[in-house]
Design an enzyme around this catalytic site. Structure first.
Site, mmCIF file in Angstrom:
data_model
loop_
_atom_site.group_PDB
_atom_site.id
_atom_site.type_symbol
_atom_site.label_atom_id
_atom_site.label_comp_id
_atom_site.label_asym_id
_atom_site.label_seq_id
_atom_site.Cartn_x
_atom_site.Cartn_y
_atom_site.Cartn_z
ATOM 1 N N CYS A 110 40.662 25.688 26.695
ATOM 2 C CA CYS A 110 41.026 25.723 28.117
ATOM 3 C C CYS A 110 42.377 25.039 28.299
ATOM 4 O O CYS A 110 42.621 23.976 27.724
ATOM 5 C CB CYS A 110 39.947 24.997 28.929
ATOM 6 S SG CYS A 110 40.270 24.976 30.711
ATOM 7 N N HIS A 153 34.467 32.275 32.260
ATOM 8 C CA HIS A 153 35.181 31.005 32.103
ATOM 9 C C HIS A 153 36.047 30.744 33.342
ATOM 10 O O HIS A 153 36.068 29.628 33.880
ATOM 11 C CB HIS A 153 36.053 31.076 30.836
ATOM 12 C CG HIS A 153 36.884 29.855 30.557
ATOM 13 N ND1 HIS A 153 36.675 29.048 29.460
ATOM 14 C CD2 HIS A 153 37.933 29.330 31.224
ATOM 15 C CE1 HIS A 153 37.568 28.049 29.478
ATOM 16 N NE2 HIS A 153 38.351 28.194 30.529
ATOM 17 N N GLU A 154 36.748 31.795 33.821
ATOM 18 C CA GLU A 154 37.661 31.603 34.970
ATOM 19 C C GLU A 154 36.896 31.458 36.284
ATOM 20 O O GLU A 154 37.251 30.642 37.135
ATOM 21 C CB GLU A 154 38.653 32.769 35.056
ATOM 22 C CG GLU A 154 39.519 32.973 33.806
ATOM 23 C CD GLU A 154 40.125 31.690 33.252
ATOM 24 O OE1 GLU A 154 40.260 31.603 32.015
ATOM 25 O OE2 GLU A 154 40.419 30.763 34.023
ATOM 26 N N HIS A 157 35.712 28.010 36.842
ATOM 27 C CA HIS A 157 36.727 27.092 37.375
ATOM 28 C C HIS A 157 36.723 27.109 38.910
ATOM 29 O O HIS A 157 36.990 26.090 39.541
ATOM 30 C CB HIS A 157 38.139 27.481 36.902
ATOM 31 C CG HIS A 157 38.510 26.934 35.546
ATOM 32 N ND1 HIS A 157 38.410 25.598 35.207
ATOM 33 C CD2 HIS A 157 38.983 27.554 34.443
ATOM 34 C CE1 HIS A 157 38.804 25.420 33.952
ATOM 35 N NE2 HIS A 157 39.154 26.592 33.464
#
Ligand code: 4LI
Length: 183
Positions: A110, A153-154, A157
């Protein structure tokens, strides 16, 4: 131009706060920010530009990583078949997912984490995503493999979740249940 100075690192509150929906149609400012996020990824994958500006390569970036608490993500990657995939999206939402899991056999990195965190990150193998594209038009995507992993993953966030929150602490390399590895 976004450089590594603009990317917030672990410990910065923006990485642990939920991001807000972007009002559509997008403002010129939000449109510009999203374009700059995509530019970062493309620049970071160009050896000369990456070297010149000290950019860490990435295939995904979420607005909270540049301290913009809005639900915007950019993705620029090659898939297993070597096909280029480029996405710049507002308000992505996972509307359904497989029971089957998958994970990157090399673990995940990351841009906001300046250390290696070993371990498998169990993710949904396939996901269906609803979002708005850079012009604010609705899109629906069905994703699997590396793209599915990067999207998750994004989107994490945008909800203040880091990849290592998913790693099994007792046994980081335990084979996730019902999972197919992604090389
Ligand atoms: C700890 N082990 C590891 O990191 C790891 C280690 C090995 C393999 C993988 C596959 C790992 N894992 C991992 N590798 C990446 N890259 C591979 C190299 N690449 C890249 C590098 C150079 C030029 C162009 C490019 Cl394209 C940039 C992207 N990216 C992510 N993630 C997790 S999802 C968001 C995405 C992200 O953009 N992170 C910054 N994970």
């Amino acid at each position: 131009m976004i450089t590594m100075e603009d990317i917030v690192r672990e410990g910065h509150p923006a990485l642990r706060e939920p991001a807000s929906e972007v009002p559509l149609p997008p403002s010129a400012e939000d449109n510009d920010t999203l374009k700059q996020m995509l530019d970062y990824l493309q620049n970071s994958q160009d050896p000369e530009l990456a070297e010149k500006y000290g950019l860490r390569p990435g295939i995904g970036l979420a607005a909270p990583q540049i301290n913009v608490k809005k639900r915007m993500i950019a993705i620029h990657t090659m898939d297993e078949q070597g096909k280029q995939h480029t996405y710049a999206l507002y308000n992505p939402k996972i509307i359904s997912h497989s029971v089957e899991k998958s994970y990157l056999t090399s673990g995940e990195g990351c841009l906001s984490v300046d250390r290696s965190v070993p371990g498998f990150v169990p993710r949904n193998a396939r996901i269906r995503v609803k979002a708005a594209d850079i012009d604010g038009n609705p899109v629906e995507l069905r994703l699997k493999g590396l793209l599915s992993i990067v999207f998750q993953h994004e989107i994490d966030h945008l909800n203040g979740v880091m990849f290592y929150d998913h790693i099994n602490e007792e046994e980081p390399f335990a084979q996730p249940e019902q999972a197919t590895p992604v090389e």
